[in-house]
Design an enzyme around this catalytic site. Sequence first.
Site, PDB file in Angstrom:
ATOM      1  N   GLY A  54      78.765  56.087   5.496  1.00  0.00           N
ATOM      2  CA  GLY A  54      77.710  56.249   4.492  1.00  0.00           C
ATOM      3  C   GLY A  54      76.443  55.515   4.909  1.00  0.00           C
ATOM      4  O   GLY A  54      76.217  55.299   6.101  1.00  0.00           O
ATOM      5  N   HIS A  60      72.191  58.609  12.046  1.00  0.00           N
ATOM      6  CA  HIS A  60      73.226  59.568  11.647  1.00  0.00           C
ATOM      7  C   HIS A  60      72.664  60.993  11.673  1.00  0.00           C
ATOM      8  O   HIS A  60      73.337  61.932  12.076  1.00  0.00           O
ATOM      9  CB  HIS A  60      73.715  59.276  10.226  1.00  0.00           C
ATOM     10  CG  HIS A  60      74.396  57.955  10.065  1.00  0.00           C
ATOM     11  ND1 HIS A  60      73.865  56.916   9.338  1.00  0.00           N
ATOM     12  CD2 HIS A  60      75.567  57.496  10.573  1.00  0.00           C
ATOM     13  CE1 HIS A  60      74.686  55.888   9.374  1.00  0.00           C
ATOM     14  NE2 HIS A  60      75.722  56.206  10.126  1.00  0.00           N
ATOM     15  N   GLU A 158      75.680  56.117  20.772  1.00  0.00           N
ATOM     16  CA  GLU A 158      75.831  55.235  21.947  1.00  0.00           C
ATOM     17  C   GLU A 158      75.436  53.805  21.600  1.00  0.00           C
ATOM     18  O   GLU A 158      75.695  52.884  22.365  1.00  0.00           O
ATOM     19  CB  GLU A 158      74.980  55.769  23.107  1.00  0.00           C
ATOM     20  CG  GLU A 158      75.590  57.008  23.734  1.00  0.00           C
ATOM     21  CD  GLU A 158      74.654  57.715  24.721  1.00  0.00           C
ATOM     22  OE1 GLU A 158      73.461  57.362  24.764  1.00  0.00           O
ATOM     23  OE2 GLU A 158      75.140  58.643  25.400  1.00  0.00           O
TER      24      GLU A 158
END
Length: 192
Positions: A54, A60, A158
Amino acid sequence: YVANISLFCRVFANDQNINQLTKMKVIHTIKDLQAELTALRAQGKKVGLVPTMGALHAGHASLVKRSVSENGVTVVSVFVNPTQFKDKNDLAKYPRTLDADCRLLEEMYPQPDTREFSYAPLDTVMEGAFRPGHFNGVCQIVSKLFDAVQPDRAYFGEKDFQQLAIIREMVRQMDYKLEIVGCPIVREEDGL
Ligand code: PAF
């Protein structure tokens, strides 16, 4: 299954990609998710998985965009996983949507997960040395997500390169039939 819809909307809205939302479904149970995915797989769609806890941000969003560009369907899991927090204060402080997380918790861990994942030296150095048990918890939840979703590809930043290396090793040793895609670091303007 996307639980934190408002944050997700914000990420896409910032990206001027709001049209994607018309096709978004919020799914709350593994059973419903699997029924949905079975139907989509039958149409020949590949499944991408973006596991998150979340508190979605630009990093994201870049993983989601990449998955959307490479797969017919993308599953974004939103779950704050307690087994990777040794310090329960850190867990309590983590931003989240409590109701949705509680529901998922019962499904993800109907019984305590006693599995031990050990990928020394990958998980015993650096972060692993400071936070014993952390990567074990990550492997517990990521393997549960892989089992539930059975994705063709799964996307990780990464930025967490030690986590990425450990997950790659887990996939290799457990012979998961999926591709791990490492994605470059993307930050918000404030550095998050
Ligand atoms: O990187 C994270 O956000 C978490 O460790 C992950 C992979 C979602 C597992 O809870």
